[in-house]
Design a protein around this motif. Structure first.
Motif, PDB file in Angstrom:
ATOM      1  N   ALA A   1      47.811  45.133  50.438  1.00 11.96           N
ATOM      2  CA  ALA A   1      46.715  44.445  51.139  1.00 11.96           C
ATOM      3  C   ALA A   1      45.432  45.274  51.089  1.00 11.96           C
ATOM      4  O   ALA A   1      44.342  44.741  50.831  1.00 11.96           O
ATOM      5  CB  ALA A   1      47.108  44.167  52.592  1.00 11.96           C
ATOM      6  N   ASP A   2      45.548  46.586  51.299  1.00 12.81           N
ATOM      7  CA  ASP A   2      44.357  47.451  51.265  1.00 12.81           C
ATOM      8  C   ASP A   2      43.753  47.492  49.870  1.00 12.81           C
ATOM      9  O   ASP A   2      42.532  47.474  49.693  1.00 12.81           O
ATOM     10  CB  ASP A   2      44.720  48.880  51.704  1.00 12.81           C
ATOM     11  N   MET A   3      44.624  47.560  48.863  1.00 15.72           N
ATOM     12  CA  MET A   3      44.104  47.673  47.487  1.00 15.72           C
ATOM     13  C   MET A   3      43.476  46.359  47.028  1.00 15.72           C
ATOM     14  O   MET A   3      42.462  46.362  46.323  1.00 15.72           O
ATOM     15  CB  MET A   3      45.221  48.140  46.550  1.00 15.72           C
TER      16      MET A   3
ATOM     17  N   ALA B   1      36.091  43.836  46.819  1.00 16.59           N
ATOM     18  CA  ALA B   1      34.743  44.377  47.039  1.00 16.59           C
ATOM     19  C   ALA B   1      34.076  44.699  45.700  1.00 16.59           C
ATOM     20  O   ALA B   1      32.879  44.453  45.501  1.00 16.59           O
ATOM     21  CB  ALA B   1      34.818  45.629  47.915  1.00 16.59           C
ATOM     22  N   PHE B   2      34.861  45.234  44.764  1.00 16.00           N
ATOM     23  CA  PHE B   2      34.353  45.558  43.425  1.00 16.00           C
ATOM     24  C   PHE B   2      33.929  44.256  42.722  1.00 16.00           C
ATOM     25  O   PHE B   2      32.829  44.163  42.154  1.00 16.00           O
ATOM     26  CB  PHE B   2      35.457  46.277  42.647  1.00 16.00           C
TER      27      PHE B   2
ATOM     28  N   VAL C   1      22.128  51.098  37.639  1.00 16.29           N
ATOM     29  CA  VAL C   1      23.029  50.719  38.742  1.00 16.29           C
ATOM     30  C   VAL C   1      24.411  51.341  38.546  1.00 16.29           C
ATOM     31  O   VAL C   1      25.059  51.131  37.520  1.00 16.29           O
ATOM     32  CB  VAL C   1      23.177  49.181  38.832  1.00 16.29           C
ATOM     33  N   VAL C   2      24.836  52.110  39.555  1.00 19.08           N
ATOM     34  CA  VAL C   2      26.151  52.766  39.510  1.00 19.08           C
ATOM     35  C   VAL C   2      26.974  52.304  40.711  1.00 19.08           C
ATOM     36  O   VAL C   2      26.491  52.311  41.847  1.00 19.08           O
ATOM     37  CB  VAL C   2      26.007  54.310  39.554  1.00 19.08           C
ATOM     38  N   VAL C   3      28.216  51.889  40.452  1.00 24.36           N
ATOM     39  CA  VAL C   3      29.144  51.569  41.544  1.00 24.36           C
ATOM     40  C   VAL C   3      29.903  52.843  41.887  1.00 24.36           C
ATOM     41  O   VAL C   3      30.456  53.506  41.001  1.00 24.36           O
ATOM     42  CB  VAL C   3      30.143  50.463  41.138  1.00 24.36           C
ATOM     43  N   SER C   4      29.920  53.196  43.180  1.00 25.31           N
ATOM     44  CA  SER C   4      30.561  54.445  43.594  1.00 25.31           C
ATOM     45  C   SER C   4      31.385  54.223  44.852  1.00 25.31           C
ATOM     46  O   SER C   4      31.250  53.199  45.535  1.00 25.31           O
ATOM     47  CB  SER C   4      29.479  55.506  43.842  1.00 25.31           C
TER      48      SER C   4
ATOM     49  N   PRO D   1      34.429  50.563  49.321  1.00 27.61           N
ATOM     50  CA  PRO D   1      35.615  51.339  49.702  1.00 27.61           C
ATOM     51  C   PRO D   1      36.625  51.319  48.554  1.00 27.61           C
ATOM     52  O   PRO D   1      36.940  50.253  48.031  1.00 27.61           O
ATOM     53  CB  PRO D   1      36.154  50.574  50.921  1.00 27.61           C
ATOM     54  N   TYR D   2      37.102  52.498  48.146  1.00 30.81           N
ATOM     55  CA  TYR D   2      38.089  52.542  47.047  1.00 30.81           C
ATOM     56  C   TYR D   2      39.052  53.712  47.232  1.00 30.81           C
ATOM     57  O   TYR D   2      39.724  54.124  46.302  1.00 30.81           O
ATOM     58  CB  TYR D   2      37.348  52.646  45.704  1.00 30.81           C
TER      59      TYR D   2
END
Length: 304
Positions: free
Chosen positions: A51-53, A59-60, A258-261, A283-284
């Motif tokens: 569920a968390d993953m 979100a990604f 643009v960078v996703v972090s 969140p990752y």
């Protein structure tokens, strides 16, 4: 037909495969772990929940939507971890390479058939059996293809060694007009802080001329210095052992700007903003427990 096009790590992204955390199966047994970090969390009882993953991957996906990127997801296989789509294939120029990976992950490749059917079959290449290669070790960077490898005679002893010297020769033969540059990576089956699972676990370019780098990930100091000289010291964000362990170098570029972090990477995200980047924080941290992060979860198909 889809026209694949990848020349580097940061040009504006048009289409990508994003893995899935749905039905990723029960917590593995310790002897089933592929890497020391997963093992650590299995033993500690802190292995991430499905569920968390799923939440983190959603979100990604939303960030990609916001930036107008076409996102493909694999078919969901029951009880199969399909988060890390970078492992199973990678694109250089207009060709998609089918990685020779751990044999029990072959089903993951079949699960992206929706995308494969859109590609000219002559552009899908399966390297010969002796070529071990995973997308996390392969970085197209304009005239170069930077490749993480491990060529020690004890290669077979490391479940963490994923790309061999045959892979380097194979890429040279496929792309004679490019400079294929190998980097020997530090491997450990048991200590996650001493293990660079893939090249993108200790290095990644961002923007047009900058890079995130971790010195201890490299076995040969000259190879580390080559990268420092190539990008220039003032353009490099050097990460600590603890930051490498948290996967700081495994961010993902949607464009040169643009960078996703990960939202907890405060030191890195502040540096990126100082350099003028837009940082999309998500969140990752749960997925990171499997020794993979944002770059590992994506397989770019088309960049401008």
């Amino acid at each position: 037909m889809m026209q694949l096009h990848i020349e580097n790590e940061t040009s504006p992204l048009k289409a990508v495969i994003l893995g899935t955390a749905e039905s990723c199966g029960p917590v593995p047994k310790p002897e089933e772990a592929y890497d020391p970090k997963s093992l650590e969390h299995i033993l500690a009882g802190t292995y991430p929940t499905e569920a968390d993953m799923v939440k983190e991957m959603d979100a990604f996906a939303q960030v990609f939507q916001k930036h107008g990127v076409t996102v493909y997801r694999p078919d969901v296989l029951i009880d199969c971890n399909q988060i890390f789509s970078r492992d199973i294939a990678f694109v250089i120029e207009d060709k998609l390479f089918h990685s020779n990976i751990l044999p029990d992950r072959e089903r993951e490749f079949e699960a992206i058939h929706g995308v494969l059917e859109k590609i000219d079959p002559n552009k899908i290449i399966r390297p010969p059996q002796e070529v071990h290669i995973e997308g996390g070790d392969v970085m197209p960077w304009n005239d170069y293809i930077l490749v993480g490898t491990y060529t020690g005679t004890d290669y077979p002893d490391f479940i963490t060694a994923r790309t061999n010297k045959e892979a380097v020769e194979f890429l040279k033969a496929q792309f004679p007009h490019k400079k294929v540059k190998p980097f020997e990576l530090r491997k450990s089956n048991t200590n996650a802080k001493e293990n660079a699972l893939h090249l993108d676990c200790c290095f990644q370019p961002v923007g047009k001329d900058k890079a995130i780098l971790h010195k201890n990930g490299f076995l040969v100091e000259e190879e580390y210095h080559w990268l420092v000289d190539y990008f220039g010291k003032e353009n490099i964000f050097e990460i600590t052992k603890e930051e490498m362990y948290q996967m700081y170098s495994n961010v993902f570029s949607i464009s040169p700007e643009v960078v996703v972090s990960e939202q907890n990477f405060t030191r890195l995200n502040n540096w990126l903003r100082k350099q003028g980047f837009t940082v999309e924080e998500i969140p990752y941290a749960e997925i990171a427990k499997q020794e993979g992060l944002l770059r590992c979860s994506t397989m770019p198909l088309i960049r401008d």
